[in-house]
Each structure stands twice: as structure tokens, then as C-alpha cells.
Design an enzyme around this catalytic site. Sequence first.
Site, short mmCIF file in Angstrom:
data_model
loop_
_atom_site.label_atom_id
_atom_site.label_comp_id
_atom_site.label_asym_id
_atom_site.label_seq_id
_atom_site.Cartn_x
_atom_site.Cartn_y
_atom_site.Cartn_z
N SER A 149 0.86 -1.18 0.00
CA SER A 149 0.00 0.00 0.00
C SER A 149 0.89 1.22 0.00
O SER A 149 2.05 1.16 0.43
CB SER A 149 -0.89 0.00 1.25
OG SER A 149 -1.48 1.27 1.47
N TYR A 162 -1.81 0.10 10.85
CA TYR A 162 -1.81 -0.24 9.43
C TYR A 162 -0.49 0.16 8.79
O TYR A 162 0.11 -0.60 8.03
CB TYR A 162 -2.98 0.49 8.74
CG TYR A 162 -3.19 0.06 7.30
CD1 TYR A 162 -3.66 -1.21 6.99
CD2 TYR A 162 -2.94 0.95 6.25
CE1 TYR A 162 -3.86 -1.60 5.68
CE2 TYR A 162 -3.14 0.57 4.94
CZ TYR A 162 -3.61 -0.71 4.66
OH TYR A 162 -3.80 -1.10 3.35
#
Length: 248
Positions: A149, A162
Site C-alpha cells: 500500500s 496499518y
Amino acid sequence: MQKEKGRMNELKGNVALVTGGGRGLGEAICRMLGESGATVVLTDIREELVKKIADDLRIKSIESMALPLDVGDEQQAEEAVNQVVARYGHLDILINNAGIDVTLPVDEISVADWDRIIRVNLRGPFLMSKYALSVMKQRGRGNIVNIVSTAAKRTWANASAYHASKWGLLGFSHALHVEARKQNIKVIAVISGGMRTPFLLERFPDIDLNTLQEPKNVAGTVKFVLMLPDETVIPEVMVLPMHETSWP
């Protein structure tokens, strides 16, 4: 017509296991790999989701298998790989796609949620790669694709766990690339920008869809890196929406 048929068989003979295959990017990857000739093993903690997609693929004459899987559970990870080998004889492609997030600041996120995010997003790819790698080594070939990501490249508020998991996954991916290439096994980090998937849309219903990309576009990038000649590997590739807000 002949040319179209050829494209559909680009990955024929390959067996691919996809984690988090029940929806979103995982589903898009499963469908694209299956349509390209691969045998697809769909895994997800929500078994009903992957069963439905596997049934749909079989209707289209795509060989598929659905498995319930908690990627953070060592026994389940090992058994999933073993089941694939027992049924198909080999495993050629592993897509570490499963991921979760909790949108809270550091002082509000629970320790349990922190641990759960790291367990799925970082421990999971480690476990799946560990057991897939041992199988791929026996054949002297294979591909491991880690879905990362832009959260592994920069940071924003309320996503500390995250970010930690994705920065860790990118580092793990590169380290595994160094180790595995000696065995002719390719390890690729696909760094994706925002997509029109439940992962974002369920948590941010007001998000501007124009700043996101379709998951099939990222799935296409996954297919691209899998189609490279044997002598070439791309350890890291980034695929962004044209109007990505989290990347300059």
C-alpha cells in the site's frame, strides 16, 4: 478468436493461492488469474464469500477451490498450502492480499486491535510465504506477490497499526526477494493506491470515488508481474489512481 484464446491461457498450468479472495482486490485478482488460465485457490476467513466466487468460476470452466483461512493461524496456513499440493501437486503463485485496518488514533486503538492488524497484515504473509516457499523450492520456481500500500511509503493520521504492518510487509518482501531469488523464486511487492473496494468504502462512505481506482486495474498489474520472462523480476511496483490523494 485464436488470439483471444491465447490470452486466456497465458497462465495455464499455474496454481495460484490468493488470500483475502472473498471480495475487493482479492476477488478481482482471482477472476483475472482464472480468466488467464490459472487454477485458482480462493481463501478467506469468510468461507461463504470464496465459495460463491469459486462456484461462479467453475461455471465459466475455471478450475477453482475455496478454502476458509485465517492467515494469522500457523496451523491453518500450513494446512492450506498442504491441501493445495495434495489436490494439484504443486503451488506456483502465492498472492498475499488479506488485510485489515482500524481507523483510530494511537491513544484510542486497543492493544487487541493493534495485535489483530499486525497478525493479519504482517504475520499472515510471513506464515503463508514460509510454507509456500518450501513447496516452491522443490520445483525451483514460483512467484510470491505481496499486496502492500502507499501506507508503506508515507503516513497519515489514525492508521498507526496499518502503517506499521505495511512498512513491515514491504521490508519483509524485499528481504524475501533477496533470499528466494537464489531458488529462482520471484518475490514482488505491489504497492497499490486507493481502490473502489469495501476496504475503503465501508469505512469512508463519503470518499471521493474520483480519487480511487478500480481493483481490476491493480489486478492487471499483478498479472503483468507474473507474466514477465523467467530471467526478469520486478521487486517493487506502484500502481496509483490518477488523482491519488495519499501520494504526491
